[in-house]
Write a protein that holds these residues in place. Structure first.
Motif, mmCIF file in Angstrom:
data_model
loop_
_atom_site.group_PDB
_atom_site.id
_atom_site.type_symbol
_atom_site.label_atom_id
_atom_site.label_comp_id
_atom_site.label_asym_id
_atom_site.label_seq_id
_atom_site.Cartn_x
_atom_site.Cartn_y
_atom_site.Cartn_z
ATOM 1 N N LEU A 169 26.036 -12.045 1.744
ATOM 2 C CA LEU A 169 26.806 -12.965 0.924
ATOM 3 C C LEU A 169 26.228 -14.369 1.058
ATOM 4 O O LEU A 169 26.099 -14.899 2.156
ATOM 5 N N SER A 170 25.865 -14.967 -0.085
ATOM 6 C CA SER A 170 25.173 -16.253 -0.065
ATOM 7 C C SER A 170 26.033 -17.404 -0.577
ATOM 8 O O SER A 170 25.877 -18.537 -0.125
ATOM 9 N N SER A 171 26.961 -17.123 -1.510
ATOM 10 C CA SER A 171 27.761 -18.197 -2.098
ATOM 11 C C SER A 171 28.956 -17.606 -2.827
ATOM 12 O O SER A 171 28.865 -16.520 -3.413
ATOM 13 N N VAL A 172 30.076 -18.337 -2.790
ATOM 14 C CA VAL A 172 31.282 -17.940 -3.532
ATOM 15 C C VAL A 172 31.894 -19.190 -4.154
ATOM 16 O O VAL A 172 32.129 -20.186 -3.469
ATOM 17 N N LYS A 173 32.134 -19.128 -5.469
ATOM 18 C CA LYS A 173 32.795 -20.217 -6.172
ATOM 19 C C LYS A 173 33.852 -19.635 -7.104
ATOM 20 O O LYS A 173 33.701 -18.519 -7.607
ATOM 21 N N VAL A 174 34.901 -20.427 -7.361
ATOM 22 C CA VAL A 174 35.943 -20.033 -8.309
ATOM 23 C C VAL A 174 35.985 -21.051 -9.435
ATOM 24 O O VAL A 174 36.080 -22.261 -9.186
ATOM 25 N N ASP A 175 35.883 -20.556 -10.675
ATOM 26 C CA ASP A 175 35.956 -21.411 -11.865
ATOM 27 C C ASP A 175 34.991 -22.588 -11.781
ATOM 28 O O ASP A 175 35.311 -23.732 -12.134
ATOM 29 N N ASP A 176 33.789 -22.274 -11.278
ATOM 30 C CA ASP A 176 32.702 -23.253 -11.184
ATOM 31 C C ASP A 176 33.089 -24.466 -10.340
ATOM 32 O O ASP A 176 32.624 -25.588 -10.581
ATOM 33 N N GLY A 177 33.922 -24.225 -9.345
ATOM 34 C CA GLY A 177 34.341 -25.306 -8.458
ATOM 35 C C GLY A 177 33.450 -25.415 -7.238
ATOM 36 O O GLY A 177 32.276 -25.032 -7.260
ATOM 37 N N ALA A 178 34.019 -25.928 -6.174
ATOM 38 C CA ALA A 178 33.254 -26.162 -4.954
ATOM 39 C C ALA A 178 32.898 -24.853 -4.264
ATOM 40 O O ALA A 178 33.579 -23.832 -4.421
ATOM 41 N N GLU A 179 31.800 -24.896 -3.495
ATOM 42 C CA GLU A 179 31.395 -23.751 -2.694
ATOM 43 C C GLU A 179 32.478 -23.463 -1.644
ATOM 44 O O GLU A 179 32.944 -24.371 -0.946
ATOM 45 N N LEU A 180 32.870 -22.184 -1.533
ATOM 46 C CA LEU A 180 33.976 -21.811 -0.649
ATOM 47 C C LEU A 180 33.526 -21.232 0.682
ATOM 48 O O LEU A 180 34.371 -20.888 1.514
ATOM 49 N N GLY A 181 32.214 -21.117 0.895
ATOM 50 C CA GLY A 181 31.739 -20.558 2.148
ATOM 51 C C GLY A 181 31.522 -19.060 2.064
ATOM 52 O O GLY A 181 31.840 -18.407 1.064
ATOM 53 N N THR A 182 30.985 -18.497 3.139
ATOM 54 C CA THR A 182 30.589 -17.080 3.128
ATOM 55 C C THR A 182 31.415 -16.244 4.096
ATOM 56 O O THR A 182 30.969 -15.214 4.582
ATOM 57 N N GLY A 183 32.619 -16.693 4.384
ATOM 58 C CA GLY A 183 33.461 -15.950 5.318
ATOM 59 C C GLY A 183 33.999 -14.648 4.760
ATOM 60 O O GLY A 183 34.374 -13.748 5.506
ATOM 61 N N GLY A 184 34.071 -14.551 3.431
ATOM 62 C CA GLY A 184 34.535 -13.323 2.796
ATOM 63 C C GLY A 184 36.023 -13.267 2.526
ATOM 64 O O GLY A 184 36.495 -12.358 1.843
ATOM 65 N N SER A 185 36.795 -14.233 3.051
ATOM 66 C CA SER A 185 38.243 -14.264 2.848
ATOM 67 C C SER A 185 38.647 -15.657 2.389
ATOM 68 O O SER A 185 38.285 -16.653 3.034
ATOM 69 N N TYR A 186 39.430 -15.725 1.300
ATOM 70 C CA TYR A 186 39.723 -17.016 0.666
ATOM 71 C C TYR A 186 41.200 -17.063 0.274
ATOM 72 O O TYR A 186 41.731 -16.094 -0.281
ATOM 73 N N SER A 187 41.845 -18.216 0.531
ATOM 74 C CA SER A 187 43.291 -18.319 0.337
ATOM 75 C C SER A 187 43.659 -19.494 -0.560
ATOM 76 O O SER A 187 42.905 -20.470 -0.675
ATOM 77 N N ASP A 188 44.842 -19.366 -1.170
ATOM 78 C CA ASP A 188 45.472 -20.453 -1.924
ATOM 79 C C ASP A 188 44.602 -20.971 -3.060
ATOM 80 O O ASP A 188 44.464 -22.176 -3.264
#
Length: 256
Positions: A169-188
């Motif tokens: 896992l290299s990158s995660v973004k939602v709706d072209d927002g900020a990079e959320l990190g590569t932890g694999g778990s995302y909240s709120d």
């Protein structure tokens, strides 16, 4: 007669529209929501006591002896009565107020797009043998609700998992927002209530000739209107799996 019939039909249509538009408030709460109820008591508070009660379908959250109360409505649909009593302890005289409340079916839920597959982003390019690189997979979360019910925002949590060890896992973004990190778990994750979808972009990195499955699972969906929070009713598919297909493992061109 025709004019009376037209008026009657128009009135019925208006009432039907009005009842839908009034859905999801303190008088018609969705199952699983909490709502506040209040009164303005007698201006002379001397020797006055207050008491709230509910006939069923929900529970009072916190103290029941003030001029306002919060009621957590459960999942049992039906019509119930909220009662407030103000009593003058010096005279034993009291005033009772009642509000009929109909707990209605919750229409709100989130679901994921259907499973699908995709080629590596490097498809169709001239690549070195054994090349590696990033590729982006897009996942979509759908908002489902009664069209007549407006909300301020909706929220969800999600997790990302990548099968196998070839890709990371290299990158995660939602709706072209900020990079959320590569932890694999995302909240709120919060989305404005006027948007009916939310897009999750997941970038994974690895060999172009290897394939993998990437899974996104959503949870804890909530719709928010003012101070009222409506939980996801549990409907809909909460998981989407995208399969990254490997590119053909072609050797370099050789000659005689």
């Amino acid at each position: 007669m025709k004019n009376k019939l037209t008026y009657l039909l128009t009135t019925i249509a208006f009432l039907a529209i009005s009842s839908v538009a009034m859905a999801q408030d303190g008088k018609s709460p969705y199952a699983g929501t909490s709502h506040n109820y209040s009164v303005t008591p007698d201006a002379d508070a001397t020797n006055k006591t207050y008491l709230w009660s509910v006939s069923g379908g929900g529970t009072i959250n916190g103290a029941a002896d003030g001029t306002s109360v919060t009621i957590d409505w459960g999942t049992t649909l039906g019509t119930y009565t909220v009662t407030f009593t103000e009593k003058d302890e010096s005279t034993s005289c009291s005033t009772i107020r009642e509000l009929e409340v109909e707990v209605i079916s919750n229409t709100f839920y989130l679901n994921m797009f259907s499973d699908a597959s995709a080629c590596h982003d490097s498809t169709g390019l001239i690549l070195a043998s054994g090349a590696s690189g990033p590729t982006t997979l897009y996942f979509t979360v759908n908002l489902n609700k009664d069209n007549a019910w407006s909300i301020d925002t909706w929220e969800y949590d999600f997790s990302v998992s990548v099968d196998g060890s070839d890709y990371s896992l290299s990158s995660v973004k939602v709706d072209d927002g900020a990079e959320l990190g590569t932890g694999g778990s995302y909240s709120d994750i919060s989305v404005t209530g006027t948007e009916s979808t939310s897009e999750i972009a997941v970038v994974i990195d690895g060999p172009v000739t290897a394939g993998t499955n990437v899974t996104v699972t959503i949870s804890n969906g909530e719709a928010i209107k003012g101070v009222v929070v409506t939980p996801d009713n549990g409907s809909g598919d909460k998981t989407q799996i995208l399969t990254l297909n490997p590119l053909p493992n072609t050797t370099d061109i050789t000659t005689d």
